[in-house]
Design a protein around this motif. Structure first.
Motif, PDB file in Angstrom:
ATOM      1  N   ASP A   6       0.872  -1.167   0.000  1.00 43.46           N
ATOM      2  CA  ASP A   6       0.000   0.000   0.000  1.00 43.46           C
ATOM      3  C   ASP A   6       0.912   1.220   0.000  1.00 43.46           C
ATOM      4  O   ASP A   6       1.525   1.554   1.013  1.00 43.46           O
ATOM      5  N   THR A   7       1.054   1.863  -1.144  1.00 40.78           N
ATOM      6  CA  THR A   7       2.021   2.952  -1.262  1.00 40.78           C
ATOM      7  C   THR A   7       1.678   4.152  -0.387  1.00 40.78           C
ATOM      8  O   THR A   7       2.556   4.938  -0.060  1.00 40.78           O
ATOM      9  N   GLU A   8       0.425   4.293   0.002  1.00 47.11           N
ATOM     10  CA  GLU A   8       0.079   5.391   0.912  1.00 47.11           C
ATOM     11  C   GLU A   8       0.759   5.187   2.269  1.00 47.11           C
ATOM     12  O   GLU A   8       1.096   6.141   2.957  1.00 47.11           O
ATOM     13  N   LEU A   9       0.988   3.916   2.605  1.00 49.39           N
ATOM     14  CA  LEU A   9       1.646   3.611   3.869  1.00 49.39           C
ATOM     15  C   LEU A   9       3.053   4.186   3.926  1.00 49.39           C
ATOM     16  O   LEU A   9       3.482   4.718   4.941  1.00 49.39           O
ATOM     17  N   PHE A  10       3.778   4.104   2.810  1.00 49.61           N
ATOM     18  CA  PHE A  10       5.159   4.557   2.794  1.00 49.61           C
ATOM     19  C   PHE A  10       5.231   6.087   2.789  1.00 49.61           C
ATOM     20  O   PHE A  10       4.757   6.742   1.888  1.00 49.61           O
ATOM     21  N   GLY A  11       5.834   6.614   3.803  1.00 52.23           N
ATOM     22  CA  GLY A  11       6.045   8.057   3.856  1.00 52.23           C
ATOM     23  C   GLY A  11       4.896   8.835   4.468  1.00 52.23           C
ATOM     24  O   GLY A  11       5.080   9.964   4.892  1.00 52.23           O
ATOM     25  N   HIS A  12       3.712   8.247   4.524  1.00 54.01           N
ATOM     26  CA  HIS A  12       2.576   8.972   5.086  1.00 54.01           C
ATOM     27  C   HIS A  12       2.320   8.493   6.514  1.00 54.01           C
ATOM     28  O   HIS A  12       2.353   9.277   7.450  1.00 54.01           O
ATOM     29  N   TRP A  13       2.059   7.204   6.664  1.00 54.52           N
ATOM     30  CA  TRP A  13       1.809   6.642   7.990  1.00 54.52           C
ATOM     31  C   TRP A  13       3.041   5.973   8.572  1.00 54.52           C
ATOM     32  O   TRP A  13       3.120   5.693   9.751  1.00 54.52           O
ATOM     33  N   TRP A  14       3.993   5.659   7.702  1.00 51.33           N
ATOM     34  CA  TRP A  14       5.190   4.943   8.139  1.00 51.33           C
ATOM     35  C   TRP A  14       6.381   5.694   7.571  1.00 51.33           C
ATOM     36  O   TRP A  14       6.844   5.436   6.476  1.00 51.33           O
ATOM     37  N   TYR A  15       6.894   6.652   8.314  1.00 51.08           N
ATOM     38  CA  TYR A  15       7.877   7.588   7.778  1.00 51.08           C
ATOM     39  C   TYR A  15       9.166   6.915   7.326  1.00 51.08           C
ATOM     40  O   TYR A  15       9.831   7.395   6.419  1.00 51.08           O
ATOM     41  N   GLU A  16       9.546   5.788   7.953  1.00 49.42           N
ATOM     42  CA  GLU A  16      10.771   5.118   7.498  1.00 49.42           C
ATOM     43  C   GLU A  16      10.507   4.099   6.401  1.00 49.42           C
ATOM     44  O   GLU A  16      11.424   3.422   5.927  1.00 49.42           O
ATOM     45  N   GLY A  17       9.268   3.984   5.934  1.00 42.21           N
ATOM     46  CA  GLY A  17       8.898   3.017   4.901  1.00 42.21           C
ATOM     47  C   GLY A  17       9.723   3.095   3.626  1.00 42.21           C
ATOM     48  O   GLY A  17      10.213   2.063   3.141  1.00 42.21           O
ATOM     49  N   PRO A  18       9.912   4.273   3.038  1.00 39.91           N
ATOM     50  CA  PRO A  18      10.722   4.351   1.816  1.00 39.91           C
ATOM     51  C   PRO A  18      12.157   3.882   2.026  1.00 39.91           C
ATOM     52  O   PRO A  18      12.730   3.210   1.169  1.00 39.91           O
ATOM     53  N   THR A  19      12.733   4.204   3.171  1.00 44.34           N
ATOM     54  CA  THR A  19      14.099   3.765   3.460  1.00 44.34           C
ATOM     55  C   THR A  19      14.147   2.253   3.615  1.00 44.34           C
ATOM     56  O   THR A  19      15.043   1.581   3.102  1.00 44.34           O
ATOM     57  N   TRP A  20      13.170   1.692   4.316  1.00 44.84           N
ATOM     58  CA  TRP A  20      13.088   0.240   4.480  1.00 44.84           C
ATOM     59  C   TRP A  20      12.978  -0.452   3.130  1.00 44.84           C
ATOM     60  O   TRP A  20      13.702  -1.412   2.851  1.00 44.84           O
ATOM     61  N   LEU A  21      12.077   0.035   2.280  1.00 46.03           N
ATOM     62  CA  LEU A  21      11.878  -0.587   0.979  1.00 46.03           C
ATOM     63  C   LEU A  21      13.146  -0.502   0.130  1.00 46.03           C
ATOM     64  O   LEU A  21      13.540  -1.467  -0.527  1.00 46.03           O
ATOM     65  N   GLN A  22      13.812   0.629   0.159  1.00 48.10           N
ATOM     66  CA  GLN A  22      15.057   0.787  -0.583  1.00 48.10           C
ATOM     67  C   GLN A  22      16.099  -0.233  -0.117  1.00 48.10           C
ATOM     68  O   GLN A  22      16.763  -0.877  -0.927  1.00 48.10           O
ATOM     69  N   ARG A  23      16.226  -0.399   1.165  1.00 49.27           N
ATOM     70  CA  ARG A  23      17.211  -1.343   1.701  1.00 49.27           C
ATOM     71  C   ARG A  23      16.864  -2.779   1.334  1.00 49.27           C
ATOM     72  O   ARG A  23      17.750  -3.580   1.018  1.00 49.27           O
ATOM     73  N   VAL A  24      15.591  -3.120   1.403  1.00 49.87           N
ATOM     74  CA  VAL A  24      15.170  -4.472   1.022  1.00 49.87           C
ATOM     75  C   VAL A  24      15.466  -4.723  -0.455  1.00 49.87           C
ATOM     76  O   VAL A  24      16.032  -5.762  -0.822  1.00 49.87           O
TER      77      VAL A  24
END
Length: 69
Positions: A6-24
């Motif tokens: 759910d792309t709304e989750l990344f950066g909106h509700w889960w601020y470290e989401g984009p960094t996590w996804l990049q690392r994965v």
């Protein structure tokens, strides 16, 4: 395997989401996991025929339907 997020989750509700996804995504090839698009999977013969889904309680009409308003 498809991994849908759910792309709304990344950066909106889960601020470290984009960094996590990049690392994965960077770690997967190092672990021997080949990444690609759906088109890549189709071209390589990994995608089978469609599957008929049985009735479900999911969807706006309880029939897998999604109504966009």
């Amino acid at each position: 395997m498809v991994a849908a997020f759910d792309t709304e989750l990344f950066g909106h509700w889960w601020y470290e989401g984009p960094t996590w996804l990049q690392r994965v995504l960077r770690a997967l090839p190092e672990a021997g996991v080949q990444l690609g698009t759906l088109s890549d999977s189709i071209d390589q013969g990994f995608v089978g025929r469609p599957v008929a889904l049985p009735p479900s309680s999911w969807g706006s009409g309880k029939d897998w339907q999604v109504v966009v308003r």
